[in-house]
Design an enzyme around this catalytic site. Structure first.
Site, PDB file in Angstrom:
ATOM      1  N   THR C 236      -2.841 -43.186 -36.059  1.00  0.00           N
ATOM      2  CA  THR C 236      -2.274 -42.882 -34.750  1.00  0.00           C
ATOM      3  C   THR C 236      -2.880 -43.822 -33.716  1.00  0.00           C
ATOM      4  OG1 THR C 236      -2.068 -40.585 -35.447  1.00  0.00           O
ATOM      5  CG2 THR C 236      -1.927 -41.030 -33.075  1.00  0.00           C
ATOM      6  N   CYS C 323     -37.672 -58.583 -36.054  1.00  0.00           N
ATOM      7  CA  CYS C 323     -38.031 -57.229 -35.671  1.00  0.00           C
ATOM      8  C   CYS C 323     -36.911 -56.523 -34.944  1.00  0.00           C
ATOM      9  CB  CYS C 323     -39.253 -57.249 -34.766  1.00  0.00           C
ATOM     10  SG  CYS C 323     -40.741 -57.500 -35.719  1.00  0.00           S
TER      11      CYS C 323
HETATM   12  C1  LIG Z   1      -3.033 -34.880 -43.033  1.00  0.00           C
HETATM   13  C2  LIG Z   1      -3.259 -36.130 -42.274  1.00  0.00           C
HETATM   14  N1  LIG Z   1      -3.997 -37.121 -42.818  1.00  0.00           N
HETATM   15  C3  LIG Z   1      -4.241 -38.256 -42.164  1.00  0.00           C
HETATM   16  C4  LIG Z   1      -3.743 -38.485 -40.904  1.00  0.00           C
HETATM   17  C5  LIG Z   1      -4.049 -39.775 -40.231  1.00  0.00           C
HETATM   18  O1  LIG Z   1      -4.860 -39.619 -39.113  1.00  0.00           O
HETATM   19  P1  LIG Z   1      -4.913 -40.784 -37.990  1.00  0.00           P
HETATM   20  O2  LIG Z   1      -3.517 -40.975 -37.520  1.00  0.00           O
HETATM   21  O3  LIG Z   1      -5.803 -40.270 -36.951  1.00  0.00           O
HETATM   22  O4  LIG Z   1      -5.419 -42.004 -38.662  1.00  0.00           O
HETATM   23  C6  LIG Z   1      -2.944 -37.472 -40.293  1.00  0.00           C
HETATM   24  C7  LIG Z   1      -2.351 -37.630 -38.950  1.00  0.00           C
HETATM   25  O5  LIG Z   1      -1.642 -38.523 -38.616  1.00  0.00           O
HETATM   26  C8  LIG Z   1      -2.705 -36.277 -40.997  1.00  0.00           C
HETATM   27  O6  LIG Z   1      -1.966 -35.305 -40.455  1.00  0.00           O
END
Ligand SMILES: Cc1ncc(COP(=O)(O)O)c(C=O)c1O
Ligand SMILES: Cc1ncc(COP(=O)(O)O)c(C=O)c1O
Lengths: 123, 394, 394, 123
Positions: C236, C323
């Site tokens: 997203t 360091c």
């Molecule tokens: C079940 C599930 N897995 C993975 C994702 C991926 O998350 P993101 O879009 O934050 O990468 C989503 C949402 O889009 C999701 O609903």
């Protein structure tokens, strides 16, 4: 940059010529439910003119808008003109469609062609 | 506006925004810098790690911050595959209705020679632990089953699956992106080896997530570079975003019981209201589902037009219709639970927010009913169904 | 506080914070959602893409948003390697002083059978285009040379290198993380095929970056999943962060001429002031360097204690001392330009902000002089150097 | 959670017994500049006691603090005790050191041991 142009949304929200034409003498139906789009066009043809037209559509916003626009473009027009209606003309009249929605305008063109065939086959 | 698409993304909480702003303005230093100002940022980072770990009953050093759920899914699966490769184990078990972040990663591994078993999710959208057990063989290096499905909200028997995996000594990963913050998760009690989460699904900022990996599991880097995140995830840490995620997570978890009671009641009210629409069906088990999730199919209509008309009525929702995804096929999730194409196109997902009121719920019911009825009124499919020309599937 | 570690990270600009907040509060929708509210977020995303593209003279569809510079570097190099693999070309040319995001990715590829040539960066910290040309052979699939070095600030002859690569039909990537927003970059005029950038280096938020890839270059996914970013980067989209990055970038670029004149004058003033410290040396070419970068080695002292004492005086800086990195060796960059270990441990990087005043600059000079003198006063190494027991290297 | 404890920072900022002991009779130097740490301890031993001690260090904050703390811990102490000084005791006296800095306390222990050897070798 909404999903659709104002024109599309207008025709989607207020579809012109919606419904069934009881005395249609030319009916075309294209698409299939599996693909998510079915258009049905009811035409009343007299004196080689589209006297009246109505449509029913199962489909997305642009499918409904395309059918609505297409009915407006052929209503009251001579068959010679109606035959020439292209999906491109429908798309343009709608101020464009997203690329992956162009096929909706193609369906509209095909639904009309299919109705004309129906008309001719019954003559 | 009644925002009912919280499974897609949520609004950031005010507390999370405040924390983010504070750190943007006051702690913008690089946590790798050794002056006090950088060390302060590091402190904020590690506090966030501790907070996040506590919520799922993990240890802070078992939490790796990522850019979101997709990255976490990719890294978890590729890491397990890498460990499998080293042992000559090239078999992975998953389910047919995982998120694409999982499925596409598995497809990539398939091209590299892995054998992938996708378990049936049945019509109720629930995995059968016995089928997980039966699918495990000597070559299995990973079982990855999502905690809760993002479309139909069904909650899987994670603890049982984890127990089987532990007994069979197979790594167990769960994509808990939809679950974290919404249902209680305990990685120890539920035998979870790896878990993915995404901040923007629980009122945290976008572009942040985390991967839990049990101590002792050697992760493979997805992003190579600097020594951040114990050398397992390079890139200057997004400290304000991470701190805001931790804040949002603590906040939502502290209210979980109250939220669940409230949202569940409204969910069931809406489900009841929509079930009265003829020829409709609730997708996924009615009980074993996220408190916020409602997913229906309505025969004879298409989802996109449904969404657009609901939007006109001020309701934001989503659909598994092909038209909404830009692809030709409807949601793989709906197909996986046995919905045929024709029906899957007419789907609606409502994912409720914690601030939804009963009035909102009733308005949703009324609006969906109206719109479904309206769309059916000029649907040639509905006409054929009503006239008996074609048979009802629902 | 005089923050002189802007090469590590920068403070977000007020304009960028405002934009971020606005979108967090008003446009939190998911750009993939089709209701108006989601489409608004998509619009914001595409506007940001157009803005970012314009700044480097690219096309919007050539910009891929990532979680930062490291991810962009990884994806660019792995994509070029994948294209090379398909053509049976397994040779990559880079330089000895790239960022670890590049070097570690190259090491990974080396294990997969790629041959890696790391060009000499010479004592002035500058790549010789003729040496790039000489290193290219029929198996070369990629040349990756950073635009400006993050430690010593030297600006490479990118246009000349790009011209050679185009002529030889080899892909050319540049890690421009330190350059973007600070010096003018034009991907067309400079023959750049791929370019990486990171938002937090130009007053944008952390956890955001971008990859430019010329049209026609097929990218390989680092993160698999949803169809975001034309299917090339799942997850997203962090719309508020991306919009804030675009705002920060436009802002800093609109002030580049003014900033450059101001910062360069202060840089040269400080360089002059520090050169008066005996047995010190400026690292990297004095002219072909970032307007904000100052990097010195001081004989007989160690960098970490220098930084801590400067911190006590309210000055934040960095060092290539072992360091400070947690590793045993001092900066690979300083070693690459020929500084021996003993000397490299005594390094100091000052990366100036645009708001530095002349008074600040003079205070920096005075403070560094004091601290170096103080540390030398009880350094057994300095004693041996002064007494002639060991020979000065500087 | 600053990089170092308050104690480390105090000894780093205000090193005790800094400098050269002109009349030292036991000098130990360990580490090397290549690795970034050199410690030099100057002890004045009388009657099997560390009468005075000073140090010089080239190194990081914790190296300076470790040497400073170590000198305090042995000043005025009988050799029997000084011999037993461990890096662990130095680290603890400093309220701890980051893991990758423990070697600085080891250097401090070694520098003292080296000075004691120097003393014995000259006897
Ligand atoms: C079940 C599930 N897995 C993975 C994702 C991926 O998350 P993101 O879009 O934050 O990468 C989503 C949402 O889009 C999701 O609903
Ligand atoms: C030259 C260079 N490349 C890559 C990076 C990595 O960028 P980020 O930390 O944003 O991933 C940095 C900064 O850390 C850098 O200076």
């Amino acid at each position: 940059m909404a999903l659709y142009s104002e024109k599309v949304m207008d025709h989607f929200r207020n579809p012109r010529n919606l419904g069934v034409l009881e005395d249609a003498n030319a009916i075309g139906e294209v698409g299939n439910a599996k693909c998510g789009d079915i258009m049905k066009m009811y035409l009343k043809i007299e004196d080689d003119m589209v006297k009246d037209v109505k449509f029913e559509t199962f489909g997305c916003g642009s499918a409904i808008a395309s059918s609505s626009m297409a009915t407006e473009m052929i209503k009251g027009k001579p068959l010679s003109e109606v035959e020439k209606l292209t999906n491109k003309a429908v798309t343009e009249a709608l101020d464009g469609l997203p690329t992956h929605k162009i096929h909706c305008s193609v369906l509209a063109e095909q639904a009309i062609k299919s109705a004309l065939e129906d008309y001719r086959s019954k003559k | 506006m009644i925002y009912a698409d919280n499974a897609a993304t949520t609004k950031m909480s005010d507390a999370a925004i405040d924390v983010m702003l504070t750190h943007i303005k006051e702690n913008y230093g690089n946590p790798s810098s050794l002056y006090e100002f950088g060390q302060k940022a590091k402190e904020v980072l590690e506090e966030a790690r501790t907070d996040v770990a506590r919520v799922i009953n993990a240890q802070p050093e078992e939490i790796l911050f990522t850019s979101g759920g997709s990255e976490a899914d990719n890294q978890a699966i590729l890491s397990a595959a890498e460990l499998g490769r080293k042992q000559g184990k090239l078999h992975i078990i998953s389910t047919a209705f995982e998120h694409h972040a999982v499925l596409h990663t598995l497809e990539k591994l398939k091209k590299q020679g892995f054998e992938i078993t996708l378990l049936d999710v049945h019509e109720d959208g629930l995995i059968r632990p016995s089928e997980v057990e039966a699918a495990i063989n000597d070559n299995t290096c990973l079982v990855t089953v999502m905690y809760a499905n993002n479309e139909i909200g069904t909650i899987q028997p994670i603890k049982e699956i984890g127990e089987i995996c532990h007994r069979k000594k197979v790594l167990f990963h769960t994509d808990a992106v939809q679950a974290i913050g919404h249902v209680p998760v305990d990685v120890v009690a539920e035998n979870i080896d790896m878990l993915s989460a995404s901040s923007h699904k629980f009122h945290g900022p976008k572009g942040v997530g985390f991967l839990y990996a049990r101590k002792g599991i050697a992760l493979t880097n997805l992003i190579e570079g600097g020594a951040q995140e114990r050398g397992k995830r390079a890139g200057t840490e997004n400290v304000p975003g991470i701190a805001a995620m931790a804040t949002a997570l603590k906040e939502i978890c502290s209210k979980m019981e109250k939220n669940t009671a409230h949202v569940k009641a409204l969910r069931d009210r809406i489900i009841k209201g929509l079930e009265e629409i003829p020829h409709s069906i609730l997708n996924g088990d009615a009980q074993k589902r996220l408190p916020s999730n409602i997913n229906f199919c309505f025969e004879g209509i298409e989802g996109e037009s449904l969404l657009l008309l609901l939007d006109d009525k001020g309701i934001q929702a989503s659909s598994g219709s092909a038209c909404t995804s830009g692809s030709l096929d409807p949601s793989h999730v709906l197909l996986a639970i046995g919905r045929v194409h024709d029906v899957a196109h007419g789907s609606l997902r409502l994912s409720l927010g914690e601030d939804l009121s009963e009035t909102d719920a009733d308005y949703i019911i009324k609006s969906v009913r109206e719109v479904v009825e309206y769309l059916r009124s000029f649907s040639p499919v509905w006409r054929d169904l009503s006239s008996g020309k074609i048979k009802h599937l629902l």
